[in-house]
Write a protein that holds these residues in place. Structure first.
Motif, mmCIF file in Angstrom:
data_model
loop_
_atom_site.group_PDB
_atom_site.id
_atom_site.type_symbol
_atom_site.label_atom_id
_atom_site.label_comp_id
_atom_site.label_asym_id
_atom_site.label_seq_id
_atom_site.Cartn_x
_atom_site.Cartn_y
_atom_site.Cartn_z
ATOM 1 N N ALA A 265 36.181 46.846 33.598
ATOM 2 C CA ALA A 265 34.910 46.548 34.742
ATOM 3 C C ALA A 265 34.978 47.604 35.572
ATOM 4 C CB ALA A 265 35.641 45.179 35.552
ATOM 5 N N ASP A 268 30.471 44.941 39.694
ATOM 6 C CA ASP A 268 28.627 43.750 39.277
ATOM 7 C C ASP A 268 27.617 44.984 39.438
ATOM 8 O OD1 ASP A 268 31.007 42.405 39.527
ATOM 9 O OD2 ASP A 268 30.376 42.319 42.113
ATOM 10 N N SER A 308 33.922 43.579 28.419
ATOM 11 C CA SER A 308 33.614 43.083 29.892
ATOM 12 C C SER A 308 32.848 43.016 29.829
ATOM 13 C CB SER A 308 34.126 44.529 30.506
ATOM 14 O OG SER A 308 33.621 45.857 30.217
ATOM 15 N N ASN A 491 45.611 38.594 37.364
ATOM 16 C CA ASN A 491 44.110 38.319 38.628
ATOM 17 C C ASN A 491 44.497 39.184 39.311
ATOM 18 O OD1 ASN A 491 42.809 36.659 36.863
ATOM 19 N ND2 ASN A 491 43.704 34.739 37.258
ATOM 20 N N ASP A 493 43.651 42.170 39.631
ATOM 21 C CA ASP A 493 42.923 43.701 39.976
ATOM 22 C C ASP A 493 41.079 43.397 39.729
ATOM 23 O OD1 ASP A 493 45.028 45.307 40.047
ATOM 24 O OD2 ASP A 493 45.299 45.213 37.244
ATOM 25 N N ARG A 494 41.185 41.969 39.423
ATOM 26 C CA ARG A 494 39.868 41.218 39.852
ATOM 27 C C ARG A 494 39.835 39.715 39.254
ATOM 28 N NH1 ARG A 494 35.381 41.646 34.636
ATOM 29 N NH2 ARG A 494 33.034 41.528 36.240
#
Length: 597
Positions: A265, A268, A308, A491, A493-494
């Motif tokens: 990732a 966005d 991803s 979760n 890191d994201r």
């Protein structure tokens, strides 16, 4: 901005010709005789590879933000366009192959699973048909290939009618995929043999060979319902690639590619033509794929990744310090990757200085390939009546998969539907993970049903897993810990903002890190502060109930009840009961998750 890294890139490609599936010497598919590369070659041998990943059975374009792609213009602006559709993809792949001597089309997992009704209604056999029509040569498995368990994956690979639903087409048994699915690091428990072949070798017309090792992230159990994979194990990626790369090298296969369902990732709505190496090799390539790409043995020349859903073309140094390309296309067939490189005619190895790659969009305006359009139309006719059935009415868009906001309007609607569907089990609140929302509901109709009408196919595309709902008892402390796990542990890191039903609210401070981001004092049920030792009845899907996506606290929930309602049915039922042509459903007000920045 260019999608090419500063270091030279490769491109992979293979023409039609003999192919051999090879594995360990002890495996039943082993024993295919090695082919000695031709010694007579006039010069470097050009190769093209066309790659896709994470199609998820989306034969049609996906509506709304989830079906768009971003592009950086020459002036530096970012422009978004709607993309996707396998009939358009077929046209572009045929165009891309024009004039190429050796072309191969490859996949990096999740080609099926989590699919819209058009494919899922027939256990993804329509998508396999479409991939064959696309000319797919080989693919690695992804986590969603295990949505119905390993036995169903083997049926998809090898053929046979579904054990419960029978033949999708009466009196026409499904004949399996005509391309090999690879699963180098997946075994049955207690077995050393891969569930499916670990690698595949393509022999070009001149005798040059290219080996493909296919595998999946070892973290696959975190994103697969535990009940589906109780007898399956997923092994270390680097050790697996080292093993089979060495075996390929011993066989004289110098050109090697890894197809891996694991990605990184790096933001966005990443433009598909972003320069991933702006700032240095692989500067924007995220984890965990970056560490894997830096660790795979130097004999591996190219890495095609997935999982991803973010398009990138990056270079990273291999353990010998040489640049190696890593690619991924966007999900849902919105882009494809075109890689090109040359083979040394003497050694058969990839000339790394010739490697180049770029992602290309599949815009919805792309002309449809007639043969593919006919194939998809045939499957559509078989489920048209169910697909077009109206199940709800909305006043505006309900962003879900395509939303980047912590609180997604469609997430609230899905959670509200789940709590209403399980009131009989005592449910007070419900929650859904962001990854469980597979699409958006858009107000503007893409068919002939009319604006604001939600069809069964559209509802199914949003929530396609037909996973059972489980209502359990959690204490207030456990409820807080569940929400905290969205920002810690797996979760960290994201962040995963759990999408709550109307009676649940909480606040998050993004200026903090880890589990501290959740303000425990802000958690409220029915407007009242959560009480540490009070018991609450909470509904989630079976995947979460088994600790999926790092929400392990759910596994300690007690007094579990379920089995009489699925997530898909709950959404459809809620849309039917909470909306009508005269009183359509409005997006819920964004008041369930407070974000402090």
């Amino acid at each position: 901005m260019k999608a090419r890294p500063a270091a030279p890139r490769r491109r992979r490609s293979f023409a039609a010709g003999a192919a051999a599936v090879l594995g360990l010497s002890l495996l039943p598919w082993a024993g295919v005789a090695a082919v000695t590369p031709s010694a007579a070659q006039p010069g470097p041998v050009p190769v093209q590879l066309l790659a896709l990943n994470d199609l998820h059975g989306n034969l049609d374009p996906v509506d709304g933000p989830a079906g768009s792609v971003s592009r950086i213009t020459e002036s530096g602006d970012v422009v978004r366009s709607q993309a996707g559709g396998v009939a358009g993809l077929a046209t572009l792949l045929k165009d891309a192959r024009e004039g190429q001597q050796n072309t191969l089309t490859v996949g990096a997992g999740d080609l099926i699973g989590g699919s819209p009704l058009l494919s899922a209604n027939f256990h993804d056999e329509p998508t396999i048909d479409a991939l064959e029509e696309l000319g797919l040569d080989v693919a690695s498995v992804g986590n969603h290939e295990f949505d119905e368990g390993p036995d169903e994956l083997l049926r998809i690979a090898h053929g046979g009618c579904h054990p419960a639903d029978g033949c999708a087409v009466p009196d026409e048994p499904y004949d399996g995929a005509d391309f090999p699915y690879l699963a180098a690091n997946v075994t049955r428990k207690g077995s050393a043999e891969p569930l499916l072949p670990p690698y595949w070798i393509k022999t070009l017309p001149g005798g040059e060979r290219i080996g493909f090792i296919g595998l999946i992230t070892r973290h696959a159990p975190d994103v697969i319902s535990a009940a589906r994979i109780r007898d399956v194990e997923f092994h270390d990626e680097v050790e697996t690639v080292e093993r089979y790369s060495r075996e390929l090298t011993e066989m004289g296969v110098a050109a090697q590619t890894v197809l891996i369902h694991e990605g990184g990732a790096h933001g966005d709505s990443v433009p598909y033509n972003e320069d991933c190496d702006d700032g240095g090799p692989g500067a924007k390539l995220g984890q965990p794929i970056r560490t894997l790409a830096e660790s795979f043995p130097p004999d591996v020349d190219v890495i095609v990744s997935g999982h991803s859903h973010e398009p990138y073309v990056c270079t990273v140094p291999d353990p010998a310090g040489d640049p190696r390309v890593v690619t991924q296309a966007a999900s849902f067939g919105r882009t494809y990757t075109d890689l090109r490189f040359a083979l040394d005619p003497g050694t058969g190895d990839v000339l790394r200085g010739t490697v180049e790659a770029a992602n290309h969009p599949v815009l919805t305006a792309t002309p449809q390939d007639p043969a593919m359009a006919k194939l998809i139309g045939t499957w559509r006719e078989r489920s048209a009546e169910l697909e077009k059935k109206p199940v709800g009415y909305i006043t505006d868009d309900l962003p879900g998969r395509g939303s980047t906001a912590p609180e997604r309007p469609l997430g609230g609607v899905i959670a509200d539907g789940q709590v209403e569907a399980t009131r009989g089990n005592g449910a007070e609140i419900a929650m859904i993970q962001p990854g469980g929302i597979r699409a958006d509901l858009t107000y503007t109709s893409s068919g002939d049903e009319g604006d604001g009408v939600v069809t069964y196919a559209e509802a199914f595309r949003v929530s396609p897993f037909e996973t059972g709902l489980v209502t359990m008892t959690l204490t207030g402390d456990q409820l807080v810990e569940v929400l905290r796990q969205g920002f810690s542990g797996a979760n960290e890191d994201r962040a995963r903002f759990m999408q709550p039903s109307a009676a649940l609210s909480y606040a998050v401070d993004l200026r903090l890190s880890g589990g501290a981001r959740l303000d425990a004092s802000s958690v409220r049920v029915a407007g009242q502060p959560v009480v540490a030792d009070r018991e609450y009845r909470v509904t989630v899907n079976e995947f979460l109930a088994e600790g999926g996506n790092g929400f392990t606290e759910f596994k300690d929930g007690t007094d579990r009840r379920g089995g009489d309602m699925t997530d898909t049915a709950a959404l459809v039922s809620y849309l039917q009961s909470a909306s009508s042509p005269q009183s359509p459903l409005a997006p819920p007000s964004p008041a369930r998750i407070e974000v402090r920045e």
